[in-house]
Scaffold this motif. Structure first.
Motif, PDB file in Angstrom:
ATOM      1  N   TYR A  18      37.691  45.387  31.764  1.00  0.00           N
ATOM      2  CA  TYR A  18      37.782  46.796  32.404  1.00  0.00           C
ATOM      3  C   TYR A  18      38.548  46.724  33.535  1.00  0.00           C
ATOM      4  O   TYR A  18      37.928  46.232  34.712  1.00  0.00           O
ATOM      5  CB  TYR A  18      36.569  47.574  32.289  1.00  0.00           C
ATOM      6  CG  TYR A  18      36.678  48.854  32.845  1.00  0.00           C
ATOM      7  CD1 TYR A  18      37.259  49.895  32.118  1.00  0.00           C
ATOM      8  CD2 TYR A  18      36.264  49.330  33.972  1.00  0.00           C
ATOM      9  CE1 TYR A  18      37.602  51.530  32.581  1.00  0.00           C
ATOM     10  CE2 TYR A  18      36.423  50.585  34.716  1.00  0.00           C
ATOM     11  CZ  TYR A  18      37.035  51.603  33.878  1.00  0.00           C
ATOM     12  OH  TYR A  18      37.198  52.878  34.632  1.00  0.00           O
ATOM     13  N   ASN A  45      39.643  45.295  25.365  1.00  0.00           N
ATOM     14  CA  ASN A  45      39.892  46.130  26.548  1.00  0.00           C
ATOM     15  C   ASN A  45      39.266  47.528  26.419  1.00  0.00           C
ATOM     16  O   ASN A  45      39.394  48.260  25.735  1.00  0.00           O
ATOM     17  CB  ASN A  45      41.358  46.388  26.475  1.00  0.00           C
ATOM     18  CG  ASN A  45      41.975  47.342  27.618  1.00  0.00           C
ATOM     19  OD1 ASN A  45      41.743  47.201  28.870  1.00  0.00           O
ATOM     20  ND2 ASN A  45      42.589  48.274  27.218  1.00  0.00           N
ATOM     21  N   SER A  48      40.893  50.454  29.901  1.00  0.00           N
ATOM     22  CA  SER A  48      41.368  50.228  31.115  1.00  0.00           C
ATOM     23  C   SER A  48      42.199  51.415  31.396  1.00  0.00           C
ATOM     24  O   SER A  48      43.046  51.847  30.861  1.00  0.00           O
ATOM     25  CB  SER A  48      41.684  48.952  31.586  1.00  0.00           C
ATOM     26  OG  SER A  48      40.679  47.845  31.117  1.00  0.00           O
ATOM     27  N   THR A  52      45.564  46.383  32.694  1.00  0.00           N
ATOM     28  CA  THR A  52      45.120  45.124  32.028  1.00  0.00           C
ATOM     29  C   THR A  52      45.664  45.147  30.487  1.00  0.00           C
ATOM     30  O   THR A  52      45.719  43.901  30.114  1.00  0.00           O
ATOM     31  CB  THR A  52      43.676  45.562  32.006  1.00  0.00           C
ATOM     32  OG1 THR A  52      43.106  45.529  33.405  1.00  0.00           O
ATOM     33  CG2 THR A  52      42.755  44.437  31.223  1.00  0.00           C
ATOM     34  N   LEU A  53      45.545  45.997  29.823  1.00  0.00           N
ATOM     35  CA  LEU A  53      46.096  46.157  28.369  1.00  0.00           C
ATOM     36  C   LEU A  53      47.396  45.448  28.248  1.00  0.00           C
ATOM     37  O   LEU A  53      47.707  44.618  27.472  1.00  0.00           O
ATOM     38  CB  LEU A  53      45.974  47.519  27.650  1.00  0.00           C
ATOM     39  CG  LEU A  53      46.487  47.335  26.246  1.00  0.00           C
ATOM     40  CD1 LEU A  53      45.642  46.222  25.517  1.00  0.00           C
ATOM     41  CD2 LEU A  53      46.636  48.752  25.459  1.00  0.00           C
ATOM     42  N   ASP A  70      41.242  47.126  21.430  1.00  0.00           N
ATOM     43  CA  ASP A  70      41.730  48.279  22.576  1.00  0.00           C
ATOM     44  C   ASP A  70      40.588  49.344  22.336  1.00  0.00           C
ATOM     45  O   ASP A  70      40.932  50.045  21.260  1.00  0.00           O
ATOM     46  CB  ASP A  70      42.937  48.602  22.284  1.00  0.00           C
ATOM     47  CG  ASP A  70      43.527  49.667  23.598  1.00  0.00           C
ATOM     48  OD1 ASP A  70      42.566  49.673  24.643  1.00  0.00           O
ATOM     49  OD2 ASP A  70      44.219  50.451  23.381  1.00  0.00           O
ATOM     50  N   SER A  98      35.992  38.444  32.540  1.00  0.00           N
ATOM     51  CA  SER A  98      37.507  38.748  32.796  1.00  0.00           C
ATOM     52  C   SER A  98      38.120  38.416  34.381  1.00  0.00           C
ATOM     53  O   SER A  98      39.223  38.412  34.615  1.00  0.00           O
ATOM     54  CB  SER A  98      37.933  40.265  32.493  1.00  0.00           C
ATOM     55  OG  SER A  98      37.260  41.161  33.159  1.00  0.00           O
TER      56      SER A  98
END
Length: 325
Positions: A18, A45, A48, A52-53, A70, A98
């Motif tokens: 995130y 994900n 976010s 990030t994605l 996602d 992460s």
């Protein structure tokens, strides 16, 4: 070198992200650089709002072992991890946050350990502590002797969440993470696993654990302590009655009760945490003194200190034995 005599099994590395654009490239790269290559990386994900994605997708387009999920909306770490586990295929499931990094031999050493110890359901490891810039700032020792792990299990979590690898069968037996645990979900899982399996650590640091003001541990320290106490009480219930009250109890009420009941202790532990990790000496001292004035004592920090001393002595003893062999 990977032990060629070892059976090759798929390892699913589950990572929830995130707003992790600052660190996630390094985290993913640390899996790409593993000496054990039969893995899949399942990244969730969690809606976010930064890049990030996009960063994750850049990696997944180049390596098909990376699977991306996602979330349409933010659902939090616990539920996201369960989503990742359900969408993974490995016989072994490993965790990595992460913003943390895995040492190159991490997966190899942990899967070899589990193959050599079929009665162990979960294995963790020690860690290097790193700051926001990725610089090493210390070590986190862990207890590797099963007797000590079991002895201190009910006083503190003897495992680093980002370091654990667990058998799929063991996860299926206990039902993965319990979703009412917004924090300390790993401690609740570990305590439930310990009801049925032996648990162990590899003393060697196999991850780099990032310590910063922005980390989840720092931001929600008191809530983590509260949820850890709840997990501990449930473990006592299971020992006494063969089940706990997780399904029937109202968590919000229980959290409020814990805040009042253990206010002094939580202030003390927060004060020690600020002193040692955040280097907020004035605030840390103030919190510690305020907690003591309310009858508190930093029990978590106390037991953490004991385990660090025992672990360090054990590592030193093992090194000396090897030197004399």
């Amino acid at each position: 070198m990977v032990d060629s005599s070892m059976k090759k099994d798929l390892v699913s590395v589950v990572m929830s992200a995130y707003n992790s654009e600052k660190f996630i490239s390094d985290s993913i790269s640390s899996i790409l650089n593993q000496t054990y290559d039969d893995w899949e990386l399942v990244i969730i994900n969690d809606a976010s709002s930064d890049n990030t994605l996009e960063i994750i997708n850049q990696f997944s387009e180049k390596d098909l072992r990376i699977k991306v999920i996602d979330n349409e909306k933010n659902i939090g770490l616990t539920i996201s991890l369960n989503v990742g586990i359900k969408n993974s295929n490995g016989e072994f499931v490993a965790r990595l946050d992460s913003d943390d990094l895995a040492e190159p031999s991490r997966l190899e050493k942990q899967i070899n350990y589990l193959h050599n110890h079929p009665d162990v359901g979960l294995v963790g490891s020690g860690a290097y502590l790193i700051n926001s810039f990725g610089n090493k700032i210390g070590f986190m020792n862990v207890m590797s002797q099963p007797d000590f792990v079991n002895k201190f299990m009910n006083n503190l979590n003897p495992f680093i969440h980002s370091s654990i690898m667990v058998r799929r069968k063991a996860l299926d037996d206990v039902g993965s993470y319990r979703e009412k645990f917004r924090y300390s979900q790993d401690y609740d899982l570990i305590l439930r696993l310990s009801d049925k399996y032996k648990l162990s650590n590899i003393a060697q640091p196999l991850i780099r654990w990032r310590v910063s003001d922005n980390s989840l541990t720092m931001q929600h320290h008191t809530l983590q302590r509260i949820y850890a106490d709840i997990a501990r009480e449930f473990a006592i219930e299971r020992r006494n009655y063969s089940h706990d009250s997780y399904e029937s109890i109202e968590f919000n009420n229980l959290i409020d009760e814990m805040k009042i009941k253990n206010q002094g202790r939580y202030l003390c532990d927060r004060g020690v945490y600020d002193l040692l990790f955040n280097r907020k000496y004035k605030d840390g001292c103030a919190e510690l003194l305020k907690g003591i004035s309310k009858g508190g004592f930093p029990y978590n920090s106390y037991y953490r200190g004991i385990t660090q001393i025992i672990s360090k002595i054990s590592v030193t003893t093992q090194r000396r034995k090897k030197q004399h062999q």
